[in-house]
Design a protein around this motif. Sequence first.
Motif, PDB file in Angstrom:
ATOM      1  N   ALA A  20       0.690  -1.314  -0.077  1.00 63.09           N
ATOM      2  CA  ALA A  20      -0.679  -0.049  -0.041  1.00 63.09           C
ATOM      3  C   ALA A  20       1.141   1.541   0.112  1.00 63.09           C
ATOM      4  CB  ALA A  20      -1.073  -0.039   0.943  1.00 63.09           C
ATOM      5  N   ALA A  21       0.582   1.959  -0.731  1.00 64.72           N
ATOM      6  CA  ALA A  21       0.968   3.611  -0.495  1.00 64.72           C
ATOM      7  C   ALA A  21       0.036   4.748  -0.189  1.00 64.72           C
ATOM      8  CB  ALA A  21       1.750   3.775  -2.149  1.00 64.72           C
ATOM      9  N   LEU A  22       0.529   6.052  -0.230  1.00 68.84           N
ATOM     10  CA  LEU A  22       0.024   7.090  -0.075  1.00 68.84           C
ATOM     11  C   LEU A  22       0.837   7.882  -0.926  1.00 68.84           C
ATOM     12  CD1 LEU A  22      -1.507   9.003   1.754  1.00 68.84           C
ATOM     13  CD2 LEU A  22       0.436   9.478   3.872  1.00 68.84           C
ATOM     14  N   PHE A  23       0.160   8.852  -1.068  1.00 65.14           N
ATOM     15  CA  PHE A  23       0.741   9.794  -2.452  1.00 65.14           C
ATOM     16  C   PHE A  23       0.173  11.302  -2.346  1.00 65.14           C
ATOM     17  CE2 PHE A  23       0.539   5.700  -4.609  1.00 65.14           C
ATOM     18  CZ  PHE A  23       1.997   6.048  -4.991  1.00 65.14           C
ATOM     19  N   GLY A  24       0.745  12.864  -2.485  1.00 62.08           N
ATOM     20  CA  GLY A  24       0.348  13.457  -2.435  1.00 62.08           C
ATOM     21  C   GLY A  24      -0.650  13.725  -4.128  1.00 62.08           C
TER      22      GLY A  24
END
Length: 326
Positions: free
Chosen positions: A163-167
């Motif tokens: 999983a990843a969190l991006f702007g």
Amino acid sequence: MPDATTSLRNAATRQTGNAASTGNAGGPMQNSMTVWLSEATRRSPFLRSLSLIDQSGRVIASSNPKNIGETLRLDEALTGGNTAAVGVSMIGRPTQGRDLADSNMNSKVQNGADSAAQSAGFLPIARRIASEPGGISHVLAAVNPDFFINYYQLTLADSEDSAALFGYEGIFLTGSSNLAMQPGASAKDLPIFRNFLPAREYGSYIDSRPGGGGETISSFRTSRSAPLVVSVHLSRKQAVAEWVETNRPVVFLGFALELLIALLTWYAWRSLIARGVAQAEMTAAFNAVSESEMRKSAIVERDRKSTRLNSSHGYISYAVFCLKKK
């Protein structure tokens, strides 16, 4: 995150209203704000610190006493940090350092300095709460990315998933440890930003893992309250294997039902064929009997004398005897 941001805005605005207008944030005011910020940080495990920053970038109060008095380069970490409107939240690029005092946001720390503290990193999130000259202008949160990494690892079912969190602008902020991406790297070449945003705020697609890796089934969704994008990437090979394992009894049952239907269809077809053959044979026999009767009637009508017909075996099959009067 939205609840914490709202709480910061309301409480900081209420507690620092006088300081923002007078520029006096020292003494009892500083101590009370430090206590409040420390309590808020303890209630939020994803925070490393909460700090109040004035117009010049100086830390007036903080939940981490080491941050107090340090001067930060806000514009380097937060684009338009000093020019944003009041009430606007800003998410900066991932920053080296465990907290503000030892980060590359600190004007005393040289960019690129090599230290164990700087290798930790955090995510700066700020909110403009006032714009009066000399007063407190920002609430700055140092968000711990390890919190999200641990949460992702505990939530995902398999070690190959990620999983990843991006702007929203396409900057990788944090993600699972199995992602080959560095915080702050551009992710604009991913299908999320290349094919979906901003037209679609959620979606699914099949592609390679961010940063490289095997083929994955990926889904994403944007946040409703912040310029953030969350994505989840499941190994396609593993997902197919799990689907087959989970649905194997259903597959076998479906195969058995299809085989039964095929057998019943074959049996019905054979029955129809047999019925058709029997019907044809009956019709042929009926026609033969009718033809024989017609032939016999014709013979009798032509010859009124005594007539006898023998079968191929020598038996009398038909006989007519005419009696003469004497």
